[in-house]
Design an enzyme around this catalytic site. Structure first.
Site, PDB file in Angstrom:
ATOM      1  N   HIS A  74       3.172   1.141  -5.313  1.00 14.11           N
ATOM      2  CA  HIS A  74       3.326   0.367  -3.670  1.00 14.11           C
ATOM      3  C   HIS A  74       1.350   1.255  -3.063  1.00 14.11           C
ATOM      4  CE1 HIS A  74       4.465   1.047   0.034  1.00 14.11           C
ATOM      5  NE2 HIS A  74       3.555   1.632   0.698  1.00 14.11           N
ATOM      6  N   GLU A  75       0.665   2.128  -3.684  1.00 11.76           N
ATOM      7  CA  GLU A  75      -0.270   3.080  -2.609  1.00 11.76           C
ATOM      8  C   GLU A  75      -1.789   2.105  -3.903  1.00 11.76           C
ATOM      9  OE1 GLU A  75      -0.557   5.166  -0.781  1.00 11.76           O
ATOM     10  OE2 GLU A  75       1.663   4.921  -0.243  1.00 11.76           O
ATOM     11  N   HIS A  78      -2.724  -0.572  -1.661  1.00 10.58           N
ATOM     12  CA  HIS A  78      -3.291  -0.161  -0.785  1.00 10.58           C
ATOM     13  C   HIS A  78      -5.334   0.111  -1.480  1.00 10.58           C
ATOM     14  CE1 HIS A  78      -0.620  -0.247   1.628  1.00 10.58           C
ATOM     15  NE2 HIS A  78       0.454   1.400   2.010  1.00 10.58           N
TER      16      HIS A  78
END
Length: 374
Positions: A74-75, A78
């Site tokens: 998920h990170e 980003h």
């Protein structure tokens, strides 16, 4: 979860680097992993009747690791988008409540803000779909199926929670980007998303209290998790609001109002004489060949003058690096971002032709922004 206000302290175990960005496992992550093992071990027993305690613990441990990898993915979503947009990332950190991608520079366009924000939940949705599809096609029994099913639900929960419309969550950043695009004002978007963050925190507390009132089986676990998460969201929203205020250039303020006059002195000047000549001005120390040795660092110069007042002032010079040079024509917000992301206490300001026009001290800028907030 992306952040532009995270602290600089690295702390933790370096797992690897992605495009130069360190991926850090904070000590608090182990506490979260241990809590997952404790609370998911009984769940394995219900989903897999007949499982031994050892099997349940091993499956819960495997789930904790896979959950950590899911948050990491998920990170990284980003991080990848931020780097593609030319925004440097200081580090990616996994900690007790999830993960954080520490983006150094504030996005200058609402589209960039929205793209970075949506990247993380998009990865979580994709992982939830993959694990969910695998759970459907697999025989609905056995330890592997239980593990896959848990990962599908966990990634769904990560995506849904992060899409809630409040800062510092990804949904709050998407809300800010939308309001920013509609109004043309980033500050308006931030205020809307901060209100959303406080609303999310309040709803978490209410849900925890509802569990206590109805004597829900998980009420104590719900209370602890919700109060901790509500504190994180509320504090994060407040931090975003404070950061927005300190990156907003006060109306009517000119850079010329903050810049100190500049004085050029030979680099070999006695440091005590250079300090006396400075008198509140920025001092550029120039060598005999005409090359600037740097800006006089007043703190270092005082310390040097106390020991050896006739030492060359160049020994107390702060090098002039490209990132510590500001253009007088830059916008106020760009100047604030540059000062925030650069480890220097003074900056050389040059005009359109590259000629030095003054020196900006970090403290002078901070004081002006504080007055603007008040």
């Amino acid at each position: 979860m992306a952040s532009t206000t995270a602290p600089r302290a690295p702390g933790g175990l370096l797992l690897f680097r992605y495009s130069g960005v360190p991926v850090i496992l904070a000590p608090s992550w182990w506490l979260g992993a241990a809590a997952v093992v404790v609370f998911y071990t009984p769940l394995v027993g219900r989903l897999l009747p007949g499982a031994t305690m050892l099997t349940s613990v091993l499956l819960a441990t495997a789930f904790a690791v896979l959950l950590g990898l899911s948050v990491l993915a998920h990170e990284l979503g980003h991080c990848v988008v931020a780097l593609r947009l030319g925004l440097p990332v200081r580090r990616l950190r996994l900690f007790l409540l999830g993960g954080l991608s520490e983006i150094v520079r504030t996005p200058s366009k609402p589209g960039h803000e929205g793209a970075i924000a949506v990247a993380g939940p998009a990865v979580s949705v994709a992982l939830a779909a993959v694990f969910g599809l695998a759970a459907v096609v697999m025989p609905a029994s056995g330890p592997v199926w239980v593990l896959v099913l848990e990962c599908a639900f966990a990634n769904t929960a990560v995506a849904v929670f992060n899409l809630l419309p409040g800062l510092p969550l990804d949904g709050g950043r998407m809300l800010r980007a939308g309001v920013w695009a509609l109004t043309g004002k980033r500050g308006t978007g931030t205020r809307a998303a901060v209100i959303g963050g406080w609303a999310v925190a309040a709803l978490l507390v209410l849900w925890a209290l509802w569990g206590l009132a109805t004597e829900a089986p998980d009420r104590w676990l719900r209370l602890g998790v919700c109060l901790l998460t509500a504190w994180f969201v509320g504090a994060g929203a407040g931090g975003e609001l404070a950061h927005e205020r300190l990156r907003t250039w006060p109306p009517g303020l000119r850079l010329a109002d903050l810049v100190r006059p500049i004085l050029q002195l030979p680099a070999e000047s006695p440091v005590a004489d250079a300090l006396s000549a400075a008198a509140g001005r920025g001092v550029v120390l120039v060598r005999a060949d005409g090359v600037a040795a740097g800006l006089l660092d007043e703190i270092a110069a005082r310390e040097l003058a106390e020991r050896t007042p006739h030492a060359p002032a160049e020994l107390a010079a702060e090098p002039i690096r490209p990132e510590s040079v500001l253009l007088a024509a830059e916008s106020g917000e760009d100047i604030i971002d540059r000062v925030h992301e650069t480890a220097s206490w003074q900056f050389l300001v040059v005009d359109d032709e590259g000629r030095p026009s003054g020196v900006l001290h970090r403290d002078d800028l901070r004081a002006a922004l504080d007055r603007g907030v008040d």
